[in-house]
Design an enzyme around this catalytic site. Structure first.
Site, PDB file in Angstrom:
ATOM      1  CB  CYS A   2      -0.859   0.059   1.262  1.00  0.00           C
ATOM      2  SG  CYS A   2      -1.943  -1.364   1.481  1.00  0.00           S
ATOM      3  CD1 TRP A  74      -1.585  -5.469  -3.052  1.00  0.00           C
ATOM      4  CD2 TRP A  74      -2.465  -4.480  -4.840  1.00  0.00           C
ATOM      5  NE1 TRP A  74      -1.576  -6.371  -4.071  1.00  0.00           N
ATOM      6  CE2 TRP A  74      -2.124  -5.800  -5.181  1.00  0.00           C
ATOM      7  CE3 TRP A  74      -3.054  -3.666  -5.806  1.00  0.00           C
ATOM      8  CZ2 TRP A  74      -2.328  -6.324  -6.456  1.00  0.00           C
ATOM      9  CZ3 TRP A  74      -3.256  -4.185  -7.076  1.00  0.00           C
ATOM     10  CH2 TRP A  74      -2.900  -5.498  -7.394  1.00  0.00           C
ATOM     11  CG  ASN A 100       2.897  -0.809   3.095  1.00  0.00           C
ATOM     12  OD1 ASN A 100       2.359  -1.800   2.623  1.00  0.00           O
ATOM     13  ND2 ASN A 100       4.127  -0.422   2.744  1.00  0.00           N
ATOM     14  CD  GLU A 481       7.346 -16.905 -16.775  1.00  0.00           C
ATOM     15  OE1 GLU A 481       6.451 -17.363 -17.514  1.00  0.00           O
ATOM     16  OE2 GLU A 481       7.351 -15.720 -16.394  1.00  0.00           O
ATOM     17  CE  LYS A 603       1.020  -7.041 -14.324  1.00  0.00           C
ATOM     18  NZ  LYS A 603       2.207  -7.902 -14.466  1.00  0.00           N
TER      19      LYS A 603
END
Lengths: 608, 608
Positions: A2, A74, A100, A481, A603
């Site tokens: 956050c 967040w 946070n 990946e 995204k």
């Protein structure tokens, strides 16, 4: 993750806080809020949604005052909502807190406070802090915070104000970032430097276990035990754009380096007495977990590659047969699903359209769905029957890095938990694996330390339009990946192959000088892998090898070698992917491309 | 597939027959043999192994005489061995027979002859012919052959001689190729023109149901009913190398065109009363087949791509969960195998080292293994618990074509048989599917007919170094095979993607002008596929589309379109792969490469 800010000075706090939050939106953007001391009381405004929603609300009702704290969220504990937004206050609105991080013992504290009659209006761990402060209040903000901190376990950065002390702001840091900006007759706190750069370039960076007491004209630093701390002031030379990226040139590089923390955060609170315990999060009973006879991992892109590791993890640890599907294929192929099938969907954003559709399809067919996602309150988090969060924080770069490693950690936790419940691994084995899990952040840090070798690899491949990655077993999933990363941001047509499969056709493409990146971390198939490397060397390939520390064999067969720390075979992907992420990054930079926003990609893919 | 030759004339037969067999070795090479009339009796020499083994044996004991027949074998009924080699003779060695093809009712004939006291020294269908001829012998070779043929069902080409008629050779053709070479005072029979080109360029090509009676100085043609046939003589202009390829420029193109026949042969004898019946070949009981709860397909390269189709076929038709593995990975990943797991290994040669190792690993773990292979007597055929042969005949080109489509047919047969035994499909559904299976050879023929469009596609891609194939569902598995073909022989770096997965990363590689080959045959996901095509078109891709006949939609979204005959969704891969094989072929030719022997590759990979 956050973002928190705070201001004390002669100016109107509201706009300074809002500007600061705008610079911190990369740290979270599901809700935002402010608390401002208006001289008499604390006014609070907070809103779900992006910062713009808060600004709109404040447009009609501005909060006057020259002391205030702000937060952009967040979600971790509790979904995005007005109620769960920060700042949080106690019942009498005497304290306002922005936070946070995670208070790991918040449930315990919550019970204790509830027993004393405190009531809670949110699902957050942060609200507990506000009530704890009220409960411990001794007439002095600083000593109250100090006493409260003694009760709190976890990782956090805090900003606190109190209605009785309109000239003071207190900040505390433990394992979450916090800085103090020192101005002329005004001072600031923030999660990160960009939030205060418009006002000052003089900064104290708090260290773990430190506390700042901030007035208009002064900043004093102490340990949380009350010992004074001397700290040299930092004069920031970064421009605002660099500052937003924490000093890194790109978000992707920043996020690559955030992986040790993302792994730590994802492990936090999930290991009890040395063994993985997910019983707080996964509501499936032991009987239900024992009844699972098939597992489907379903995901897209990078998360699909995490699913490939998931197959190996679950099959090896818990001996349940696993299928792994690309979500866009799964939903249309009429998969065989029974009530004893568990479907695991993996999505960083929790909004990937194909993955969501697969989740719904699976539920319709009668399966329970476990969601692994990075976003609290996302569609996957809301709709899945069970949720295992990754705690990577917001990921800004389109090419996923820390989300992937966090997904792997969630998968290891799940695999070890299944093995424990189903009794497929002994307690000693589980403890050994768990101990090694806890060592991964340090090993990832170690793998991050030799960027120069990888930069040199990047120089060797940057002018090629085609190349191949090879690996066997888990290494194959990892190079898939690595290859995707390289494709996404360097636009080199790379392709990953199971090393033993190359000779069944694709070997025709191996010609003089073509780069082949070969990963060889799995000791049981190491010799076979060396044979495959010799096959491509014999056709003229330029082989860049990745081996484990201490390797003496691979070095003989390849042109260049990079080594990574040793760990348990099942955990090597977390460490082995690091140089591949760095290789993609440095190659993209060397080719002069837009690392964070590659062409054609978004995204979070919310279309099918 | 086998090769047969025959000679009658003034010269020593042995060397002419051996030379002819050398030219026919592409038709089979697991054993060879000769029968020569020495003036008094028939001498026979036959040997397992390549032609060289026979030559060695004859070196010490040549067979004198000016009338003889010879054979080079590709095992069908009975493993490669001296006993199973041709020519076959009756008990008194009065008749010698060489045969190419399959006598479908040979078991019935064998029982009948055994009841009369005939004993058999081989496992072949051909030996039955020799005894049948002996049983029907009426003092005249020609009428005896005519009567024998009336009793025989199947597809065959025969060459027959008899000890009492040293001046005559009889040849018969039904659905297997046979030609008569007409010389000066000498005449020949052969499976194919190259075998006789050193001696004459004048040829009669026999048609189905025709018979030739050949002496030194004359050739008479009849129907097998005895009606005289007039045939124009063919004057061959091909050189010997072209002739060996049946008039095609390369073995690969020849083999692509042999697919209708390979499919027919693979279906032959496996459909009874309109429904697939494999009970003669697969010894697993209904109870055992019902007890299978998981199936693993394990293979390499092209055969792995057949396995991907296998997953869809078995899951859709019989609702048994299927995993598909690359063999080099399967053996080392400690797969979950129980006694109710069936492992299906697929290998053209039956000698693929990785596949064989996987087969042994699976058996060790307690699974039953079903082998699908093209070579009787191969390691897979010998070691698998159950065997389902493909009857594609020898495949010479390194890039597999007819072996792949035959593997698909074997897989359909297996899937339909499973569905029948397990009752997951109604009789009506099984009959409908079986009828459609029987129409596939004609549909493949149809798909082969428009080579010009594909040549034009090849012109459009030949100068690109990178391109992509996309498809959804079964089409995805087919484009994986199409992409591998292109890689193998054109050295273009092509990559096949599940169309819905492209946007999760690889879309970054789509730039102006890059070719994308899009397959859209699956109606239930057609609209989704069109959306994915529009995504790549929007980034500038040049899209070559493949749709079904009657398409009006795809045509609007792509740059060029090729259509293939409609069939059941599950069967489209057999038809859809044809244009992709042709595209790889014509692109390789356009780039001036060695089509049949691409660099770095071997036909049968017998190393790990």
């Amino acid at each position: 993750m956050c973002g928190i800010v705070g201001y004390i000075g002669p100016k109107a706090a509201q706009n300074i806080l809002l500007e600061g939050l705008r610079k911190l939106e990369y740290r979270g953007y599901d809700s935002a809020g402010l608390a401002v001391h208006n001289g008499e009381k604390l006014d609070v405004e907070k809103k779900e949604g992006p910062l713009a929603s808060l600004e709109e609300a404040l447009g009609s009702h501005p909060l006057p005052g020259q002391l205030g704290i702000g937060h952009t969220r967040w979600a971790t504990h509790g979904k995005p909502s007005d109620e769960n937004s920060h700042p949080h206050v106690d019942a009498k609105q005497q304290f306002a807190v922005v936070h946070n991080g995670i208070i790991e013992n918040y449930l315990e504290l919550k019970e204790e406070l509830a027993a004393k009659g405190y009531t809670f209006s949110s699902e957050t761990d942060t609200e507990v802090i506000a009530h704890l402060l009220a409960d411990l209040y001794d007439g002095d903000l600083v000593s109250t915070v100090r006493n409260a901190v003694k009760r709190m376990e976890g990782a956090y950065a805090l900003g606190v104000i109190h209605v009785q002390e309109p000239d003071k702001m207190v900040a505390v840091r433990l394992a979450s970032p916090l800085i103090v900006g020192v101005g002329e007759g005004e001072n600031f706190i923030a999660s990160d430097i960009p939030a205060i750069l418009d006002h000052t370039r003089n900064v104290y960076v708090l260290e773990d276990g430190e506390m700042a007491v901030i007035t208009r004209d002064g900043v004093e630093l102490f340990t949380t035990d009350g010992e004074p701390v001397q700290r040299e002031m930092l004069h920031v030379k970064w421009d605002a754009v660099t500052a937003e990226k924490g000093g890194y040139e790109h978000f992707m590089l920043k996020e690559i380096h955030e992986q040790p923390k993302a792994i730590r955060d994802t492990l936090a609170g999930r290991i009890k007495e040395g063994i993985v315990d997910l019983s707080q999060e996964i509501s499936l009973t032991a009987e239900e977990l024992n009844g699972i006879d098939r597992i489907h991992f379903v995901a897209c892109g990078t998360a699909y590659h995490a699913g490939l590791i998931g197959k190996a993890v679950v099959e090896r640890l818990a001996r349940i047969p696993v299928e792994v599907d690309v979500a866009s294929e799964y939903r249309y192929r009429n998969p065989i699903i029974t009530p004893s099938t568990l479907v695991v969907v993996v999505s960083q954003s929790g909004e990937t359209a194909d993955t969501l559709a697969a989740l719904r399809e699976a539920q319709k067919a009668g399966a329970k769905v476990l969601g692994i996602t990075n976003v609290v309150g996302s569609s996957v988090a809301r709709e899945a029957d069970e949720v295992l969060m990754t705690w990577a924080g917001p990921e800004i770069a389109v090419a996923s890095t820390k989300a992937y490693t966090s997904q792997l950690i969630a998968i290891y936790l799940f695999g070890l938990y299944l093995a424990r419940i189903r009794g497929t691994r002994s307690e000693a084995q589980l403890k050994e694996a768990t101990e090694e899990l806890l060592r991964l952040p340090e090993k990832v840090d170690n793998a991050l330390s030799d960027a120069d070798t990888i930069k040199q690899f990047a120089e060797q491949i940057k002018n090629h339009d085609n190349l191949f990655f090879i690996g066997r077993g888990l290494d194959h999933a990892v190079v898939m990946e690595g290859s995707l990363k390289l494709k996404e941001i360097s636009y080199i047509h790379s392709e990953a192959y199971a090393a033993g499969e190359l000779k069944h056709g694709t070997l025709a493409l191996i010609e003089e000088g073509i780069p082949v990146i070969a990963l060889a971390t799995q000791q049981d198939i190491f010799d076979k892998m060396v044979s495959n490397i010799i096959e491509v060397k014999a056709r003229g390939a330029h082989v860049l090898g990745l081996a484990q520390d201490g390797d003496t064999e691979l070095t003989k067969s390849v042109d260049e070698v990079f080594t990574i720390p040793q760990t348990l075979p099942l955990f090597t992907p977390v460490v082995a992917v690091i140089p591949l992420q760095l290789l993609a990054y440095y190659t993209s930079v060397a080719r002069g491309l837009n690392v964070d926003k590659p062409r054609n990609l978004a995204k979070s893919v919310t279309v099918e």
